[in-house]
Design an enzyme around this catalytic site. Structure first.
Site, PDB file in Angstrom:
ATOM      1  N   GLY A 144     -30.336  29.598   0.689  1.00 51.05           N
ATOM      2  CA  GLY A 144     -29.536  29.186   1.843  1.00 51.05           C
ATOM      3  C   GLY A 144     -30.125  27.922   2.446  1.00 51.05           C
ATOM      4  O   GLY A 144     -31.351  27.776   2.510  1.00 51.05           O
ATOM      5  N   THR A 145     -29.268  27.010   2.898  1.00 53.51           N
ATOM      6  CA  THR A 145     -29.786  25.768   3.480  1.00 53.51           C
ATOM      7  C   THR A 145     -29.382  25.592   4.939  1.00 53.51           C
ATOM      8  O   THR A 145     -29.511  24.515   5.499  1.00 53.51           O
ATOM      9  CB  THR A 145     -29.302  24.535   2.675  1.00 53.51           C
ATOM     10  OG1 THR A 145     -27.879  24.438   2.804  1.00 53.51           O
ATOM     11  CG2 THR A 145     -29.704  24.621   1.218  1.00 53.51           C
ATOM     12  N   ASP A 182     -26.801  27.053  -1.322  1.00 53.60           N
ATOM     13  CA  ASP A 182     -25.633  27.327  -0.498  1.00 53.60           C
ATOM     14  C   ASP A 182     -25.662  26.424   0.732  1.00 53.60           C
ATOM     15  O   ASP A 182     -26.624  26.445   1.499  1.00 53.60           O
ATOM     16  CB  ASP A 182     -25.622  28.793  -0.055  1.00 53.60           C
ATOM     17  CG  ASP A 182     -24.366  29.102   0.735  1.00 53.60           C
ATOM     18  OD1 ASP A 182     -23.354  29.441   0.094  1.00 53.60           O
ATOM     19  OD2 ASP A 182     -24.381  28.963   1.973  1.00 53.60           O
ATOM     20  N   TYR A 196     -23.456  22.543   8.368  1.00 56.99           N
ATOM     21  CA  TYR A 196     -24.913  22.628   8.533  1.00 56.99           C
ATOM     22  C   TYR A 196     -25.538  21.262   8.826  1.00 56.99           C
ATOM     23  O   TYR A 196     -26.693  21.178   9.232  1.00 56.99           O
ATOM     24  CB  TYR A 196     -25.578  23.260   7.310  1.00 56.99           C
ATOM     25  CG  TYR A 196     -25.035  24.628   6.926  1.00 56.99           C
ATOM     26  CD1 TYR A 196     -24.315  25.398   7.836  1.00 56.99           C
ATOM     27  CD2 TYR A 196     -25.251  25.160   5.663  1.00 56.99           C
ATOM     28  CE1 TYR A 196     -23.807  26.636   7.487  1.00 56.99           C
ATOM     29  CE2 TYR A 196     -24.753  26.412   5.303  1.00 56.99           C
ATOM     30  CZ  TYR A 196     -24.021  27.130   6.220  1.00 56.99           C
ATOM     31  OH  TYR A 196     -23.519  28.358   5.871  1.00 56.99           O
ATOM     32  N   LYS A 199     -18.629  24.467   2.177  1.00 57.44           N
ATOM     33  CA  LYS A 199     -17.578  25.179   2.915  1.00 57.44           C
ATOM     34  C   LYS A 199     -16.793  24.212   3.798  1.00 57.44           C
ATOM     35  O   LYS A 199     -17.376  23.323   4.426  1.00 57.44           O
ATOM     36  CB  LYS A 199     -18.203  26.283   3.775  1.00 57.44           C
ATOM     37  CG  LYS A 199     -19.169  27.156   2.988  1.00 57.44           C
ATOM     38  CD  LYS A 199     -19.780  28.274   3.789  1.00 57.44           C
ATOM     39  CE  LYS A 199     -20.931  28.909   3.034  1.00 57.44           C
ATOM     40  NZ  LYS A 199     -22.227  28.228   3.218  1.00 57.44           N
ATOM     41  N   HIS A 255     -14.598  28.185   5.316  1.00 63.24           N
ATOM     42  CA  HIS A 255     -15.784  28.704   6.002  1.00 63.24           C
ATOM     43  C   HIS A 255     -15.456  29.908   6.901  1.00 63.24           C
ATOM     44  O   HIS A 255     -16.183  30.883   6.948  1.00 63.24           O
ATOM     45  CB  HIS A 255     -16.428  27.568   6.817  1.00 63.24           C
ATOM     46  CG  HIS A 255     -17.886  27.763   7.089  1.00 63.24           C
ATOM     47  ND1 HIS A 255     -18.762  26.711   7.252  1.00 63.24           N
ATOM     48  CD2 HIS A 255     -18.632  28.877   7.224  1.00 63.24           C
ATOM     49  CE1 HIS A 255     -19.983  27.191   7.483  1.00 63.24           C
ATOM     50  NE2 HIS A 255     -19.924  28.501   7.481  1.00 63.24           N
ATOM     51  N   ASN A 266     -16.142  34.909   5.464  1.00 68.18           N
ATOM     52  CA  ASN A 266     -15.861  35.557   6.751  1.00 68.18           C
ATOM     53  C   ASN A 266     -14.429  36.058   6.871  1.00 68.18           C
ATOM     54  O   ASN A 266     -13.867  36.087   7.973  1.00 68.18           O
ATOM     55  CB  ASN A 266     -16.177  34.606   7.916  1.00 68.18           C
ATOM     56  CG  ASN A 266     -17.657  34.276   7.985  1.00 68.18           C
ATOM     57  OD1 ASN A 266     -18.485  35.173   8.129  1.00 68.18           O
ATOM     58  ND2 ASN A 266     -18.001  33.008   7.850  1.00 68.18           N
TER      59      ASN A 266
END
Ligand code: A2P
Length: 361
Positions: free
Chosen positions: A68-69, A96, A101, A130, A163, A205
């Protein structure tokens, strides 16, 4: 409708700088004598295929462990480049990320540097991005993707997700909730796949009803390959996992370690997953940490995990989950600590018509 918690950068990545957040060789130490679905896949597919890749319904596949980033606090400049380079050196091949982000430029810089120095080839790397909420309107989907590709300086990404199902729109600086139909978003995602800009498309989600809506689209061309949701032993998503498996959708679990406990956003009343006595007890038996047990639990139930760490020691630790096996009793004991506890609630959008977490799963 106005959004309650208005943080423009948070809501509008790309319009201003967003804030933070191989050929998979066989992962070392992979054991073959597992009773899990992974071992059955290995047996069915023979030795030439990596059993720790999970097949997608579109013919592609995803490494079961990724890095994960998403740094929940504002990332320090240069930190992500260092972390992703270290991740590649340690052996991670799946990363990811997301436009939201705010660090895809650094992820891309690291990947390109490791391609340039001969450590990996582009096709060894699996990168997920995303589409942020403010780009769900069909006219903006490609723009959202282009921002990602431009930041990464890569020609394509391996997996592109919606996302969140909740659209937002920018009305002269005011962020409004938008009831944009994610099926319309999806149709443009399909054309991005056809154009070769993304290899696979999926969602994140979404609750099962929202997945159902997508699957029932009259002109559906590609089914979503995955649904990326929060998933860990305190929110084991057993119902959603069952639904996804029965529809050939891979469940990708984010926050598999129970998220960071950054006091800026972590509710101090919530229990800390990695302090759980059951996880610790099981870990002691296997000479593993609670984090490794939490990750191993997921891969034994075919959930892809993307633990975030920018610390090389912990990145290495999180990768050492292929050399032990949890027994059925241990798996059941971990099932037993489920609390349906969601750390990431997106409460700011609780009034959004497409808020996903009013549904049980
Ligand atoms: P750090 O980046 O300093 O390693 P999640 O993936 O569930 O969102 O959790 C991420 C958080 O867990 C980060 O704060 C990360 O911090 C921390 N973390 C990652 N790996 C481990 C580990 N093996 N043990 C304890 N904490 C970890």
């Amino acid at each position: 409708m106005r959004v309650r918690d208005q943080r423009q950068g948070w809501l509008n990545p790309g319009l201003e700088r967003p804030i933070a957040p191989g050929s998979t060789r066989k992962i070392s130490g992979c054991i073959k004598s597992l009773s899990s679905a992974a071992s059955m896949r290995a047996a069915e597919m023979g030795d030439s295929v990596d059993p720790w890749r999970v097949p997608f319904c579109d013919g592609n596949s995803i490494p079961i462990l990724g890095l994960g980033t998403c740094s929940l606090d504002k990332p320090v400049k240069g930190e992500t480049v260092k972390a992703v380079k270290a991740g590649i050196e340690i052996g991670y091949r799946h990363f990811d990320g997301a436009l939201m982000y705010g660090n895809e430029d650094e992820v891309g810089e690291a990947i390109r540097a490791k391609i340039a120095d001969g450590t990996v080839k582009r096709e060894d790397i699996f990168y997920t991005s995303k589409l942020w909420m403010s780009y769900l309107s069909p006219a903006l989907v490609q723009k959202g993707l282009e921002l990602t590709l431009k930041s990464l300086k890569l020609d394509y990404i391996d997996l592109f997700l919606i996302h969140w199902p909740t659209g937002l729109e920018d009305a002269s600086g005011k962020i409004l909730l938008s009831d944009v139909d994610f099926c319309e978003t999806w149709a443009v995602m399909e054309s991005c796949k056809d154009a070769g800009l993304v290899r696979s498309i999926g969602v994140s989600n979404f609750n099962h009803k929202q997945l159902e809506t997508l699957l029932r689209m009259p002109k559906l061309k590609y089914r979503p390959v995955c649904n990326q949701v929060e998933c860990h032993p305190y929110l084991n998503q057993s119902k959603l996992l069952k639904y996804c498996k029965s529809n050939n959708i891979v469940l990708v679990g984010y926050s598999p370690l129970g998220t960071s406990q950054d006091p800026a956003w972590f509710d101090p009343n919530n229990p800390i997953l990695l302090n759980d006595p059951e996880l610790r007890k099981i870990g002691e038996k296997h000479n593993k940490t609670a984090a490794q047990v939490a990750l191993r639990y997921q891969i034994q139930r075919d959930v892809v995990v993307i633990p975030k760490s920018f610390n090389p020691g912990r990145m290495k630790q999180n990768k050492e989950i292929f050399d032990f096996q949890l027994t059925n009793e241990e798996m059941k004991a971990i099932d037993g600590i489920n609390k349906n506890l969601r750390y990431i609630t997106l409460k700011q959008l609780i009034d959004h018509p497409k808020y996903p977490f009013h549904e049980e799963y």
